[in-house]
Motif scaffolding. Structure first.
Motif, PDB file in Angstrom:
ATOM      1  N   THR A 120       0.826  -1.213   0.000  1.00 19.43           N
ATOM      2  CA  THR A 120       0.000   0.000   0.000  1.00 19.43           C
ATOM      3  C   THR A 120       0.854   1.254   0.000  1.00 19.43           C
ATOM      4  N   GLU A 174      -3.544   4.351   0.433  1.00 23.51           N
ATOM      5  CA  GLU A 174      -4.748   3.585   0.092  1.00 23.51           C
ATOM      6  C   GLU A 174      -5.762   3.617   1.237  1.00 23.51           C
ATOM      7  N   ALA A 192      -4.256  -2.967  -3.722  1.00 18.70           N
ATOM      8  CA  ALA A 192      -5.227  -2.496  -2.734  1.00 18.70           C
ATOM      9  C   ALA A 192      -6.368  -1.705  -3.352  1.00 18.70           C
TER      10      ALA A 192
END
Ligand SMILES: Nc1nc2c(ncn2[C@@H]2O[C@H](COP(=O)(O)OP(=O)(O)OP(=O)(O)O)[C@@H](O)[C@H]2O)c(=O)[nH]1
Ligand SMILES: [Mg+2]
Length: 235
Positions: free
Chosen positions: A9, A12, A92
């Motif tokens: 990530t 996110e 994600a």
């Protein structure tokens, strides 16, 4: 099968909670590892909070944006160290729809690597412009015909590896970082004679947040294929 879903990530925060919720509906037995690169929007703190509420979710924090490839390498090493049987790569941003997880889990029972493919019957990229499709299929043609990789979607990033495969690859020698990372890994897996299968996915554009894709990583993927094909020993 003890399974880990690795999710890198970077900023996110808007996607993380709804994504994990959907993953647990589709693959309730799987554990999740978030590899966060010191996101500036609080994704790392959010991941810590989720971990305290649910020990099935773990987090690796890295000090800054170090790229998708190295995030996956950190995740793979974690999967090996914690004796998982299989490890997923998953974005994600909902481009990789959790509804496909059961298809992967079924396929990995009889394969060493399962690739979520946009270019087999049932797969697709409905949101993409013709230019983006052309770049992506250019990558496919190069990888298939120059490196002999027997899959239709070499740059796909929704994947499930048996950890035995990851153990047999010297992860520290992987050179590429962006899309080239996906091509390099599938090439290594093929070279070792492991069984690769594709399962169709419809790849949709991210729901919220900003893309981190750059021209640089597209060029890296093309140069990886050309360098490997035309260097004397390959890898
Ligand atoms: N840890 C970490 N994650 C990253 C980094 N760059 C991207 N990501 C994550 O990797 C996943 C894919 O990134 P995207 O920005 O969606 O890039 P992409 O899917 O190649 O491009 P789009 O199709 O435009 O979305 C997302 O979950 C990002 O948050 C990074 O440097 N570090
Ligand atoms: Mg994306």
């Amino acid at each position: 099968m003890k399974t880990l879903i690795i999710i890198p990530t970077y900023n996110e925060a808007g996607n993380l909670c709804p994504l994990l919720k959907e993953i647990f509906v589709r693959a309730p037995e799987s554990d999740i590892l978030i590899v966060d690169d010191n996101s500036t929007d609080g994704t790392g703190e959010l991941a810590n909070q989720i971990h305290t509420e649910n020990p099935q979710v773990n987090v690796i924090h890295r000090p800054g944006k170090l790229g998708l490839g190295t995030a996956y390498l950190a995740g793979f090493k974690y999967a090996i160290a914690h004796n998982y049987d299989a490890a997923f790569e998953m974005d994600a941003d909902f481009s990789h729809d959790p509804r496909y997880l059961p298809d992967f889990l079924k396929a990995i029972e009889h394969a060493d690597l399962v690739i979520g493919s946009r270019y087999v019957p049932g797969g697709g990229t409905p949101d993409w412009s013709p230019v983006r499709r052309l770049i992506s299929s250019g990558g496919y043609i190069l990888a298939r015909f120059l490196l002999g990789i027997p899959v239709h979607d070499c740059t796909a990033g929704f994947r499930c590896y048996r950890c035995e495969v990851l153990r047999s690859i010297d992860l520290d020698t992987i050179q590429s970082r962006g899309y080239g990372f996906q091509v390099e890994l599938v090439y290594r897996v093929m070279k070792q004679g492991f069984k690769i299968v594709e399962t169709p996915i419809i790849f949709v554009d991210r729901r919220v947040g900003k893309s981190k894709m750059s021209h640089k990583i597209v060029i890296e993927a093309f140069t990886y294929v050309l360098r490997t094909r035309f260097s004397r020993g390959g890898i």
